[in-house]
Design a protein around this motif. Structure first.
Motif, short mmCIF file in Angstrom:
data_model
loop_
_atom_site.label_atom_id
_atom_site.label_comp_id
_atom_site.label_asym_id
_atom_site.label_seq_id
_atom_site.Cartn_x
_atom_site.Cartn_y
_atom_site.Cartn_z
N ASN A 112 -9.01 24.04 25.96
CA ASN A 112 -8.40 25.36 26.09
C ASN A 112 -8.94 26.17 27.26
N GLU A 113 -10.14 25.87 27.72
CA GLU A 113 -10.70 26.60 28.86
C GLU A 113 -9.76 26.53 30.06
N ARG A 114 -9.09 25.40 30.20
CA ARG A 114 -8.22 25.18 31.37
C ARG A 114 -6.96 26.04 31.34
N LYS A 115 -6.70 26.72 30.23
CA LYS A 115 -5.51 27.55 30.13
C LYS A 115 -5.73 28.96 30.70
N TYR A 116 -6.97 29.34 30.88
CA TYR A 116 -7.26 30.72 31.26
C TYR A 116 -6.94 31.02 32.72
N MET A 117 -6.51 32.25 32.94
CA MET A 117 -6.37 32.83 34.27
C MET A 117 -6.69 34.31 34.15
N ARG A 118 -6.98 34.94 35.26
CA ARG A 118 -7.14 36.39 35.22
C ARG A 118 -5.78 37.02 34.94
N ALA A 119 -5.79 38.19 34.31
CA ALA A 119 -4.58 38.78 33.75
C ALA A 119 -3.45 38.93 34.76
N ALA A 132 11.55 29.45 37.56
CA ALA A 132 11.71 28.02 37.79
C ALA A 132 12.60 27.41 36.70
N GLU A 133 12.39 27.82 35.48
CA GLU A 133 13.21 27.30 34.38
C GLU A 133 14.67 27.68 34.55
N GLN A 134 14.91 28.91 35.00
CA GLN A 134 16.29 29.35 35.22
C GLN A 134 16.95 28.55 36.35
N GLN A 135 16.13 28.02 37.25
CA GLN A 135 16.65 27.21 38.34
C GLN A 135 16.68 25.72 37.99
N GLY A 136 16.33 25.40 36.73
CA GLY A 136 16.42 24.02 36.27
C GLY A 136 15.17 23.19 36.41
N HIS A 137 14.01 23.86 36.60
CA HIS A 137 12.75 23.14 36.79
C HIS A 137 11.77 23.48 35.66
N GLN A 138 11.28 22.47 34.97
CA GLN A 138 10.36 22.67 33.87
C GLN A 138 8.92 22.48 34.35
N LEU A 139 8.26 23.57 34.70
CA LEU A 139 6.88 23.51 35.16
C LEU A 139 5.92 23.55 33.98
N VAL A 140 4.77 22.91 34.15
CA VAL A 140 3.77 22.82 33.09
C VAL A 140 2.39 23.08 33.69
N GLY A 141 1.60 23.91 33.02
CA GLY A 141 0.23 24.17 33.46
C GLY A 141 -0.68 23.01 33.09
N ILE A 142 -1.52 22.58 34.03
CA ILE A 142 -2.42 21.45 33.80
C ILE A 142 -3.88 21.88 33.78
N SER A 143 -4.30 22.67 34.76
CA SER A 143 -5.71 23.04 34.83
C SER A 143 -5.89 24.37 35.55
N GLY A 144 -6.37 25.37 34.81
CA GLY A 144 -6.61 26.69 35.39
C GLY A 144 -8.10 26.93 35.58
N TYR A 145 -8.62 27.89 34.84
CA TYR A 145 -10.03 28.27 34.99
C TYR A 145 -10.98 27.14 34.61
N ARG A 146 -12.04 27.02 35.38
CA ARG A 146 -13.16 26.14 35.03
C ARG A 146 -14.45 26.89 35.27
#
Length: 265
Positions: A112-119, A132-146
């Protein structure tokens, strides 16, 4: 004679196809190696590594390198949205960003640490993903804060897997990682098997991100063909938040962050 020509042409096609396949396989392998050490660490039940010998060695080596390299600067405003962190500029020891939160987007992570970002960056990521979703692209978060501790483990694991030279192309030493700022998110798509590979940049989703991310305050931090300036290989998946105004200026100028801030000798 005709048969021989056909055989010759067929042979050339096979050779070209094989070369292309090798290049694709090499690219995929590189991308897999980039994320393999992170995935291995994420799958561990606990990555509290303060007593980890390998991590301690990585920290000691980093401190030694910095002692011997007078070009390394400790940034004096680590909380600034436009803070620049690279191989010559590091965060203060043990820095932890304020206002970390989890953006309301789809993730493909275990830790879960990798999900964090500053507000502020988290809200911008939500807006980017929604458009992106409205344009037909399904983006997924992989690695944020460490945290610095996590980055030390990631770097040490990359060195162990691929050697130091390769690790330095794709993984920052602890204290030098943009992920520690809380302003970065690595992204992918289900169509790209959630992998961090250069092929993401050639996909429809990757191209859309490259063309539109600046409108939401993000830049492709490590663009193609600029490793001699950024210090890292091409990473079309690595988004860094600077805010819409600065990100747009960087995008429209077609320069790296280092060039934009005049940090190139």
């Amino acid at each position: 004679m005709i048969v021989k020509r056909i055989i010759g042409i067929f042979g050339m096609v096979c050779i070209i196809g094989a070369m292309s396949a090798c290049q694709t396989e090499s690219e995929v392998k590189t991308g897999q190696e980039v994320s393999a050490s992170e995935e291995a660490l994420e799958n561990k039940p606990n990555i509290e590594l303060s007593g980890d010998e390998e991590t301690d060695e990585a920290n000691e080596e980093q401190e030694s390198n910095e002692t011997n390299n007078g070009d390394v600067t400790v940034v004096d405003e680590p909380t600034a949205m436009d803070v620049v962190v690279n191989k010559q500029r590091k965060l203060p020891e043990g820095y932890e960003p304020p206002d970390l939160t989890t953006p309301n987007v789809e993730f493909h992570v275990v830790n879960n640490e990798r999900k964090y970002m500053r507000a502020e960056a988290a809200k911008a990521l939500e807006d980017l993903f929604q458009e992106a979703e409205q344009q037909g692209h399904q983006l997924v978060g992989i690695s944020g804060y460490r945290s610095q501790q996590t980055q030390a483990a990631v770097f040490a694991s990359n060195v162990d897997r691929n050697g130091r030279e390769h690790a330095l192309q794709y993984s920052a030493q602890p204290g030098h990682s943009e992920h520690q700022t809380g302003l970065t998110m690595d992204i992918s798509t289900p169509q790209n098997d959630y992998a961090l590979t250069e092929s993401f940049g050639n996909s429809a989703a990757g191209q859309w991100v490259a063309e539109n991310a600046h409108e939401y305050g993000f830049v492709i931090r490590y663009p193609e063909g600029k490793s001699d300036i950024t210090g890292y290989g091409y990473e079309p998946w690595h988004l860094r938040y600077f805010g819409e105004s600065i990100a747009t200026e960087i995008h429209e100028a077609g320069v790296t962050v280092e060039e934009y801030y005049g940090l190139v000798e």
